[in-house]
Design a protein around this motif. Structure first.
Motif, PDB file in Angstrom:
ATOM      1  N   GLY A 287       0.853  -1.182   0.000  1.00  0.00           N
ATOM      2  CA  GLY A 287       0.000   0.000   0.000  1.00  0.00           C
ATOM      3  C   GLY A 287       0.887   1.229   0.000  1.00  0.00           C
ATOM      4  N   LYS A 288       0.318   2.385  -0.253  1.00  0.00           N
ATOM      5  CA  LYS A 288       1.132   3.591  -0.427  1.00  0.00           C
ATOM      6  C   LYS A 288       1.921   3.957   0.827  1.00  0.00           C
ATOM      7  CE  LYS A 288       1.084   8.289  -2.286  1.00  0.00           C
ATOM      8  NZ  LYS A 288       2.161   8.714  -1.417  1.00  0.00           N
ATOM      9  N   VAL A 289       1.281   3.865   2.020  1.00  0.00           N
ATOM     10  CA  VAL A 289       1.962   4.278   3.249  1.00  0.00           C
ATOM     11  C   VAL A 289       3.180   3.399   3.514  1.00  0.00           C
ATOM     12  CG1 VAL A 289       1.737   4.485   5.758  1.00  0.00           C
ATOM     13  CG2 VAL A 289      -0.117   5.261   4.279  1.00  0.00           C
ATOM     14  N   SER A 290       2.977   2.076   3.466  1.00  0.00           N
ATOM     15  CA  SER A 290       4.096   1.176   3.742  1.00  0.00           C
ATOM     16  C   SER A 290       5.160   1.257   2.652  1.00  0.00           C
ATOM     17  CB  SER A 290       3.589  -0.261   3.887  1.00  0.00           C
ATOM     18  OG  SER A 290       2.920  -0.690   2.714  1.00  0.00           O
ATOM     19  N   TRP A 291       4.740   1.450   1.407  1.00  0.00           N
ATOM     20  CA  TRP A 291       5.703   1.572   0.298  1.00  0.00           C
ATOM     21  C   TRP A 291       6.577   2.811   0.465  1.00  0.00           C
ATOM     22  CZ3 TRP A 291       7.268  -1.522  -3.633  1.00  0.00           C
ATOM     23  CH2 TRP A 291       8.029  -0.939  -4.644  1.00  0.00           C
ATOM     24  N   ASP A 292       5.962   3.937   0.775  1.00  0.00           N
ATOM     25  CA  ASP A 292       6.729   5.173   0.945  1.00  0.00           C
ATOM     26  C   ASP A 292       7.722   5.049   2.097  1.00  0.00           C
ATOM     27  OD1 ASP A 292       4.047   7.508   0.048  1.00  0.00           O
ATOM     28  OD2 ASP A 292       5.364   6.236  -1.177  1.00  0.00           O
ATOM     29  N   LEU A 293       7.328   4.335   3.164  1.00  0.00           N
ATOM     30  CA  LEU A 293       8.225   4.166   4.307  1.00  0.00           C
ATOM     31  C   LEU A 293       9.369   3.203   4.004  1.00  0.00           C
ATOM     32  CD1 LEU A 293       5.607   4.011   7.192  1.00  0.00           C
ATOM     33  CD2 LEU A 293       7.246   5.828   6.798  1.00  0.00           C
ATOM     34  N   LEU A 294       9.164   2.267   3.081  1.00  0.00           N
ATOM     35  CA  LEU A 294      10.213   1.322   2.708  1.00  0.00           C
ATOM     36  C   LEU A 294      11.343   1.999   1.945  1.00  0.00           C
ATOM     37  CD1 LEU A 294      11.111  -1.637   2.833  1.00  0.00           C
ATOM     38  CD2 LEU A 294       9.837  -2.040   0.706  1.00  0.00           C
ATOM     39  N   LYS A 295      11.013   3.061   1.192  1.00  0.00           N
ATOM     40  CA  LYS A 295      12.026   3.841   0.479  1.00  0.00           C
ATOM     41  C   LYS A 295      12.831   2.957  -0.491  1.00  0.00           C
ATOM     42  CE  LYS A 295      12.665   7.662   3.748  1.00  0.00           C
ATOM     43  NZ  LYS A 295      11.279   7.677   4.132  1.00  0.00           N
TER      44      LYS A 295
END
Length: 301
Positions: A287-295
Motif C-alpha cells: 500500500g502507499k503508506v508502507s511503500w513510501d516508508l520502505l524507500k
C-alpha cells in the motif's frame, strides 16, 4: 494545530520511525481529560525525569505522586533508546507557560524568551520524559538522543510539522531547566535532518544548526496495489526485495528477483506487520503508506 493522534496511530508512527515501543499497563485510557481540554495539538515538549532507573522512572511517570497525579507525560525515553508509553490524552507535564512561545510554535518561527506563565501547555503539547538526573553530569547516550530525535520526527511527520514544533520544557515555562545536557537548537537540527530524509546521528556531537546539503536519493513512487500480481516482472521488485532484506523482513530462500512471487508477498507482509499493520492491511500487497516508508531506490531502466 492538529487533532491528537489516536493511541494506535501513535504506536504506528513511532514504530515506523524505527523505535522500540513498550505499551505500559492501561496507557491507552490513562489521562487527565476530566480535568481540562486536550487539543488542538501544536507541538512536542521534551523533559528530563530527574530520576535514574527505567522501571522506577516509568512507574513514576505513569502514576505520578501525591501533589501531581499521573500520567506525567505521554512517553518515557530510557537510556537504551526505547520508548515506554504511559498516557494517551491530557497529561501533567507542561504546566502553565508563555503564550508568546505557543504562538511561535504554531507559526513555526524563532522562539522568544519565556517570561510568562499564562497558557495551559498540557492541552497543546505531547510530552516525553527522558531518563536523566539533569545534574549536568549524568550522560546522554547517543541511542537515547537518537530516540528523542526519532520520537519528535515521527510526530512532526504525522502532523506535517517542522522541527520548530519541538521545544524543551525550559523554553516554555520560566524557571525550568530541562532538558539539561544537550541544546534544543542542536536537537532541532537533528530532527530537521531526519525529516529531510537523513539520520541525525553526528558521532556524539550536536550537528550545526544548518546541516550541509546532501545528495538527494530518489525513490520509486508507489505504482499502485494492482501492479503486484503473479506474472509481473520488473527490476523494481528486485530492489524492493533488497530493501525488505535490509529491514530484516526477508522470507526469501534464494534472494529476490524481478518476478513477483509468494516469497515477495510474505516478505512484504512481514514489513507491514513490523509497521504495526494488521488484518487485510498486512496481506503482503504493498500500500502507499508502507511503500513510501520502505524507500525503494529508483532503478536504472
Amino acid at each position: 494545530m492538529a487533532t491528537p493522534l489516536t493511541a494506535s496511530k501513535l504506536v504506528q508512527v513511532l514504530r515506523a520511525e524505527g523505535l522500540t515501543v513498550h505499551e505500559v499497563r492501561n496507557w491507552r485510557r490513562h489521562n487527565r481529560n476530566a480535568k481540562g481540554p486536550y487539543g488542538p495539538m501544536n507541538g512536542v515538549m521534551i523533559h528530563h525525569t530527574v530520576t535514574s532507573g527505567t522501571s522506577s522512572s516509568v512507574a513514576l511517570c505513569y502514576e505520578g505522586h501525591a501533589n501531581l497525579p499521573g500520567p506525567l507525560c505521554h512517553g518515557v525515553i530510557d537510556k537504551k533508546g526505547e520508548v515506554h508509553l504511559v498516557g494517551n490524552g491530557r497529561a501533567n507535564h507542561a504546566g502553565l507557560g508563555d503564550s508568546d512561545v505557543l504562538r511561535a510554535v504554531v507559526n513555526e518561527t524563532k522562539l522568544p524568551h519565556d517570561n510568562a506563565a499564562d497558557t495551559d501547555g498540557n492541552r497543546h503539547f505531547y510530552g516525553f520524559e527522558c531518563i536523566n538526573l539533569g545534574d549536568g553530569k549524568d550522560p546522554w547516550p547517543q541511542v537515547q538522543k537518537e530516540a528523542i530525535e526519532k520520537v519528535a520526527a515521527a510526530i512532526c511527520r504525522a502532523h506535517g510539522w517542522s522541527e520548530r514544533s519541538v521545544i524543551g520544557h525550559k523554553e516554555w515555562q520560566p524557571g525550568k531547566v530541562d532538558p539539561r545536557g544537550f541544546t534544543m537548537d542542536g536537537m532541532r537540527a537533528r530532527i530537521a535532518d531526519r525529516l529531510a530524509g537523513h539520520g541525525g546521528d553526528k558521532g556524539g556531537k550536536d550537528p550545526e544548526p544548518t546541516p550541509k546539503p546532501k545528495p538527494k536519493t530518489e525513490y520509486e513512487p508507489f505504482p499502485g496495489g494492482g501492479f503486484f500480481h503473479v506474472g509481473r516482472s520488473h527490476p523494481m521488485i528486485t530492489m524492493m526485495g533488497h530493501r525488505l532484506m535490509a529491514e530484516s523482513c526477508s522470507r526469501y530462500e534464494s534472494g529476490p528477483g524481478p518476478e513477483w512471487t509468494e516469497a515477495d508477498r510474505t516478505s512484504y507482509a512481514a514489513w507491514q506487520h513490523k509497521l504495526g499493520f494488521k488484518g487485510k492491511d498486512a496481506d503482503g500487497i504493498p500500500g502507499k503508506v508502507s511503500w513510501d516508508l520502505l524507500k525503494v531506490p529508483k532503478t536504472r531502466r
